[in-house]
Design a protein around this motif. Structure first.
Motif, PDB file in Angstrom:
ATOM      1  N   TRP A 272       3.016   6.197  -5.654  1.00  0.00           N
ATOM      2  CA  TRP A 272       2.575   6.401  -7.041  1.00  0.00           C
ATOM      3  C   TRP A 272       1.236   7.146  -7.087  1.00  0.00           C
ATOM      4  N   ASN A 273       0.858   7.757  -5.955  1.00  0.00           N
ATOM      5  CA  ASN A 273      -0.407   8.484  -5.830  1.00  0.00           C
ATOM      6  C   ASN A 273      -1.614   7.611  -6.148  1.00  0.00           C
ATOM      7  N   GLN A 274      -1.578   6.391  -5.704  1.00  0.00           N
ATOM      8  CA  GLN A 274      -2.651   5.441  -5.974  1.00  0.00           C
ATOM      9  C   GLN A 274      -3.095   4.847  -4.642  1.00  0.00           C
ATOM     10  N   ILE A 275      -4.394   4.905  -4.387  1.00  0.00           N
ATOM     11  CA  ILE A 275      -4.895   4.285  -3.152  1.00  0.00           C
ATOM     12  C   ILE A 275      -5.207   2.823  -3.457  1.00  0.00           C
ATOM     13  N   LEU A 276      -4.540   1.920  -2.723  1.00  0.00           N
ATOM     14  CA  LEU A 276      -4.753   0.487  -2.970  1.00  0.00           C
ATOM     15  C   LEU A 276      -5.515  -0.111  -1.787  1.00  0.00           C
ATOM     16  N   PRO A 277      -6.739  -0.634  -2.023  1.00  0.00           N
ATOM     17  CA  PRO A 277      -7.483  -1.248  -0.916  1.00  0.00           C
ATOM     18  C   PRO A 277      -6.730  -2.440  -0.363  1.00  0.00           C
ATOM     19  N   VAL A 278      -6.944  -2.727   0.922  1.00  0.00           N
ATOM     20  CA  VAL A 278      -6.168  -3.776   1.573  1.00  0.00           C
ATOM     21  C   VAL A 278      -6.420  -5.144   0.918  1.00  0.00           C
ATOM     22  N   ALA A 279      -7.643  -5.372   0.445  1.00  0.00           N
ATOM     23  CA  ALA A 279      -7.940  -6.656  -0.195  1.00  0.00           C
ATOM     24  C   ALA A 279      -7.087  -6.840  -1.449  1.00  0.00           C
ATOM     25  N   ASP A 280      -6.921  -5.753  -2.202  1.00  0.00           N
ATOM     26  CA  ASP A 280      -6.078  -5.807  -3.400  1.00  0.00           C
ATOM     27  C   ASP A 280      -4.613  -6.025  -3.011  1.00  0.00           C
ATOM     28  N   ALA A 281      -4.203  -5.358  -1.926  1.00  0.00           N
ATOM     29  CA  ALA A 281      -2.814  -5.509  -1.477  1.00  0.00           C
ATOM     30  C   ALA A 281      -2.540  -6.969  -1.116  1.00  0.00           C
ATOM     31  N   GLN A 282      -3.551  -7.623  -0.534  1.00  0.00           N
ATOM     32  CA  GLN A 282      -3.362  -9.032  -0.161  1.00  0.00           C
ATOM     33  C   GLN A 282      -3.186  -9.922  -1.394  1.00  0.00           C
TER      34      GLN A 282
ATOM     35  N   LYS B  10      14.300 -15.388  -6.856  1.00  0.00           N
ATOM     36  CA  LYS B  10      15.311 -15.168  -5.827  1.00  0.00           C
ATOM     37  C   LYS B  10      15.814 -13.734  -5.778  1.00  0.00           C
ATOM     38  N   LYS B  11      14.908 -12.779  -5.941  1.00  0.00           N
ATOM     39  CA  LYS B  11      15.317 -11.381  -5.786  1.00  0.00           C
ATOM     40  C   LYS B  11      14.091 -10.508  -5.537  1.00  0.00           C
ATOM     41  N   GLU B  12      14.338  -9.212  -5.351  1.00  0.00           N
ATOM     42  CA  GLU B  12      13.227  -8.308  -5.108  1.00  0.00           C
ATOM     43  C   GLU B  12      12.351  -8.187  -6.354  1.00  0.00           C
ATOM     44  N   VAL B  13      11.120  -7.660  -6.159  1.00  0.00           N
ATOM     45  CA  VAL B  13      10.215  -7.455  -7.293  1.00  0.00           C
ATOM     46  C   VAL B  13      10.316  -5.991  -7.688  1.00  0.00           C
ATOM     47  N   ASP B  14      10.748  -5.726  -8.914  1.00  0.00           N
ATOM     48  CA  ASP B  14      10.947  -4.314  -9.255  1.00  0.00           C
ATOM     49  C   ASP B  14       9.615  -3.622  -9.556  1.00  0.00           C
ATOM     50  N   ASP B  15       9.671  -2.293  -9.612  1.00  0.00           N
ATOM     51  CA  ASP B  15       8.450  -1.495  -9.742  1.00  0.00           C
ATOM     52  C   ASP B  15       7.633  -1.884 -10.971  1.00  0.00           C
ATOM     53  N   ASN B  16       8.324  -2.107 -12.099  1.00  0.00           N
ATOM     54  CA  ASN B  16       7.609  -2.457 -13.327  1.00  0.00           C
ATOM     55  C   ASN B  16       6.825  -3.759 -13.172  1.00  0.00           C
ATOM     56  N   ALA B  17       7.474  -4.732 -12.548  1.00  0.00           N
ATOM     57  CA  ALA B  17       6.806  -6.029 -12.376  1.00  0.00           C
ATOM     58  C   ALA B  17       5.584  -5.877 -11.472  1.00  0.00           C
ATOM     59  N   LEU B  18       5.721  -5.078 -10.421  1.00  0.00           N
ATOM     60  CA  LEU B  18       4.602  -4.883  -9.494  1.00  0.00           C
ATOM     61  C   LEU B  18       3.450  -4.171 -10.207  1.00  0.00           C
ATOM     62  N   TRP B  19       3.790  -3.148 -10.973  1.00  0.00           N
ATOM     63  CA  TRP B  19       2.760  -2.399 -11.711  1.00  0.00           C
ATOM     64  C   TRP B  19       2.071  -3.321 -12.721  1.00  0.00           C
ATOM     65  N   GLY B  20       2.861  -4.197 -13.341  1.00  0.00           N
ATOM     66  CA  GLY B  20       2.311  -5.167 -14.286  1.00  0.00           C
ATOM     67  C   GLY B  20       1.287  -6.088 -13.619  1.00  0.00           C
ATOM     68  N   MET B  21       1.637  -6.554 -12.408  1.00  0.00           N
ATOM     69  CA  MET B  21       0.712  -7.420 -11.658  1.00  0.00           C
ATOM     70  C   MET B  21      -0.593  -6.684 -11.375  1.00  0.00           C
TER      71      MET B  21
ATOM     72  N   GLN C 126       0.831  -1.209   0.000  1.00  0.00           N
ATOM     73  CA  GLN C 126       0.000   0.000   0.000  1.00  0.00           C
ATOM     74  C   GLN C 126       0.867   1.261   0.000  1.00  0.00           C
ATOM     75  N   ALA C 127       1.970   1.222   0.788  1.00  0.00           N
ATOM     76  CA  ALA C 127       2.861   2.388   0.847  1.00  0.00           C
ATOM     77  C   ALA C 127       3.490   2.648  -0.517  1.00  0.00           C
ATOM     78  N   LYS C 128       3.849   1.566  -1.204  1.00  0.00           N
ATOM     79  CA  LYS C 128       4.438   1.699  -2.538  1.00  0.00           C
ATOM     80  C   LYS C 128       3.434   2.390  -3.474  1.00  0.00           C
ATOM     81  N   PHE C 129       2.193   1.966  -3.408  1.00  0.00           N
ATOM     82  CA  PHE C 129       1.183   2.571  -4.292  1.00  0.00           C
ATOM     83  C   PHE C 129       0.905   4.021  -3.911  1.00  0.00           C
ATOM     84  N   ARG C 130       1.015   4.325  -2.624  1.00  0.00           N
ATOM     85  CA  ARG C 130       0.849   5.735  -2.227  1.00  0.00           C
ATOM     86  C   ARG C 130       1.926   6.598  -2.862  1.00  0.00           C
TER      87      ARG C 130
END
Lengths: 284, 370
Positions: free
Chosen positions: B309-319, B333-344, B303-307
């Motif tokens: 990006w000025n985006q409110i993410l409901p907790v159900a979506d975050a889950q 075996k590594k972190e998820v980069d911003d592009n991949a998260l936005w893609g999801m 949720q903090a990541k989406f904030r």
């Protein structure tokens, strides 16, 4: 003349070490690392956080299924959900962590000191109701009121916890102060103290050894010092420095350090800085 | 307060050319470091010509404690030298070292005496060694812990004693075989020693105290000296890359990832108040705070990541996203980069809107009685 004694290592490579940003151990990595730590003679292995669910719980079950001599510990917050997650993986040693600085209690939890003590008491009793042995963690102890730390230790001791972790969560202690603090703290603390230092100013190893010199009994370490931000005290440095500086021994096989470091670096997808003490190539 | 740099010597030993060495000296200047020790024999062996005026002001030549090498240093143009020696226990300074001190003095150089293996001696023995020094006018006495025998407690005790006993500037030169060099340097500083040997990221033969750690520890832990360069991380990284290395991403004070927060508990805390999990702020050293999404993230991290990006993410979506994030992080075996998260997120939204549109179509058909 220093009295000759032993210090115990609580290795947290698999928990605090893995929490380093970008490091992800696979289930196989966790089993391999736990086995190697055990083989090197580490008596306590903090294996992970079952509350994270999913793969972490699979990894925990696999580690627990190995025939290891070390006691395997699960990390928990002081709540029922975390503890149940650990129980369901089959742990019998639980670490229960509570923040002890007012900064953490008020700003992170938005609670007060009494609430923390109450929550800790309930959690310890809950864990014990499943037959588990409990160790207690005092988060941000270095910025907490010392009397409150002792109050937490008293509650933990009265309920039968076996040791308490003093965490320098943001790595803000310096060795001369650390030594003075522990000289005063140890005689007053009803439980054996484990020191858990962070490396934000490059002082984690030094703070760890001077605390042990002043009477702490256990030290948290990670292989190669991996961990959140600038990392934790490095296993290989702490064990060697204790021996060289104070003649304090640990039953750990020093010949295993290079292999452990290679294993963890490989699983972390990182390389060893050539000037890293003990395991760096420039020091060989 | 004077930091005595050992980075340059390591650069020299690793084959840097004179231009690169000059760049290191210039960067050190920005950190207010004015003295760098170099081994005279190494300098000569690289075939470098006489020292420029800039170098003369900044370099101090380490000699092996013979009059011949002192003379060679003089010929190269060194104005400041160290007469370095490792006496045997139970013996005083040998006549060779005394001759070197005399030679240096005669040629008008500023002379420091270094006992390399000082930590092998008792305080009493160090006192005897000091009394052996045959000349007046020595600039400084360098106490070196070549074999890394000291812990911070002994360093503090020894330095406090020597500061009283030795009437010239005392310098502490620690080594890092067991990871204690920075702590020992800090302990020396705390007992009032003004000159401390340091190197960027603690590099060098047997390692040294890390300059970036001491600069920040002095400011944050001792509350002394506010003059920290706000480009500290960049300047140190530049020097390390000139030497042909990379700063480890988790190197204290200057590592790229030391303000990257991933675990759910830490991110939750840092979002509420960075001081909860940071000893100093990234701006102080010229780094940036970064929110990393990965295996250890919690819903509030996402949720903090989406904030951000000025985006409110409901907790159900975050889950929903968190489950996918963990799977991907573990698989790769590594972190998820911003592009991949936005893609999801996009995939989740479009899947949902397709489902809605299907429902809508069915509804229309029903109404139309098809």
């Amino acid at each position: 003349m220093q009295e000759v004694r032993r210090a115990e290592i609580v290795d947290t490579t698999l928990r605090d070490g893995e929490q380093s940003p970008g490091i992800v151990f696979s289930v196989q990595d966790k089993v391999k690392i736990a086995t190697a730590l055990d083989k090197a003679g580490i008596p306590w292995i903090e294996a992970g956080v079952p509350a994270m669910g999913g793969d972490e719980q699979e990894a925990m079950k696999m580690v627990l299924a190995e025939p290891l001599k070390a006691k395997i510990i699960a990390w928990n917050r002081a709540n029922k959900e975390d503890i149940l997650a650990s129980i369901s993986c089959g742990f019998s040693y639980l670490h229960i962590s509570v923040p002890v600085s007012d900064l953490h209690i008020k700003q992170k939890l938005k609670k007060d000191r009494a609430w923390v003590l109450d929550q800790l008491e309930k959690s310890i009793l809950f864990a014990q109701s499943f037959g588990c042995t409990v160790t207690v963690g005092a988060e941000d102890a270095s910025r907490a009121d010392r009397e409150y730390f002792l109050q937490v230790a008293d509650v933990a001791a009265r309920l039968g916890a076996i040791h308490i972790r003093y965490a320098d969560t943001v790595g803000c202690l310096n060795p001369l102060i650390t030594h003075a603090i522990f000289q005063e703290l140890i005689p007053r603390c009803p439980l054996p103290v484990e020191v858990h230092m962070h490396n934000d100013f490059g002082l984690a190893g030094a703070n760890t050894i001077v605390a042990l010199q002043a009477g702490a009994d256990l030290a948290s370490t990670t292989v190669a010092g991996i961990g959140e931000r600038a990392g934790n005290a490095a296993l290989e440095e702490v064990v060697t420095a204790l021996q060289v500086m104070y003649g304090i021994s640990t039953p750990i096989d020093k010949d295993a350090f290079l292999g452990l470091s290679d294993l963890v670096m490989q699983a972390s997808d990182k390389t060893t800085f050539p000037y890293k003490p003990i395991t760096g190539s420039a020091f060989a | 307060m004077i930091w005595i740099d050992q980075t340059l010597q390591e650069g020299l030993a690793r084959g840097l050319n004179r231009g690169e060495l000059k760049q290191i000296l210039s960067i050190l200047q920005k950190l207010h470091v004015e003295t760098s020790d170099v081994i005279v024999a190494d300098w000569e062996q690289k075939g470098f010509s006489e020292l420029t005026r800039f170098e003369q002001e900044r370099l101090r030549g380490i000699t092996n404690g013979t009059a011949e090498e002192v003379e060679r240093a003089h010929a190269l143009g060194f104005k400041k030298i160290i007469v370095s020696c490792a006496p045997h226990l139970g013996q005083g300074l040998i006549s060779q070292v005394c001759a070197a001190l005399f030679a240096a003095k005669k040629m008008g150089m500023k002379v420091s005496l270094c006992i390399e293996n000082a930590s092998q001696f008792s305080l009493e023995e160090i006192g005897f060694l000091w009394r052996d020094i045959p000349i007046d006018g020595i600039e400084s006495f360098i106490y070196s812990d070549r074999d890394s025998l000291l812990d911070p407690l002994s360093t503090a005790r020894i330095m406090a004693f020597l500061r009283k006993k030795i009437p010239v500037t005392l310098e502490f030169h620690g080594h890092n075989a067991y990871g204690l060099a920075s702590a020992n340097g800090l302990a020396a500083l705390q007992t009032g020693v003004k000159n401390i040997a340091v190197a960027v990221a603690g590099i060098g033969l047997h390692g040294h105290a890390a300059i970036e750690e001491l600069i920040m520890a002095r400011k944050s832990l001792l509350g002394e000296g506010s003059g920290v360069n706000s480009q500290l991380a960049q300047l140190c990284s530049q020097m390390i890359s000139l030497i042909g290395l990379n700063v480890p991403s988790s190197k204290s004070i200057i590592g790229r990832d030391i303000f990257a927060h991933e675990s759910g508990i830490h991110v939750d805390g840092v979002v509420k108040n960075p001081q909860l999990y940071e000893a100093f702020s990234p701006e102080e050293v010229g780094l940036e705070r970064r929110l990393v999404i990965g295996k250890h993230s919690g819903t509030s991290s996402i949720q903090a990541k989406f904030r951000q990006w000025n985006q409110i993410l409901p907790v159900a979506d975050a889950q929903i996203l968190l489950k996918q994030v963990r799977e991907l992080a573990v698989a790769e075996k590594k972190e998820v980069d911003d592009n991949a998260l936005w893609g999801m997120y996009q995939a989740m939204i479009s899947k949902r809107s397709k489902r809605f549109s299907t429902i809508e179509v069915k509804h229309q058909r029903f109404v139309a009685g098809v």
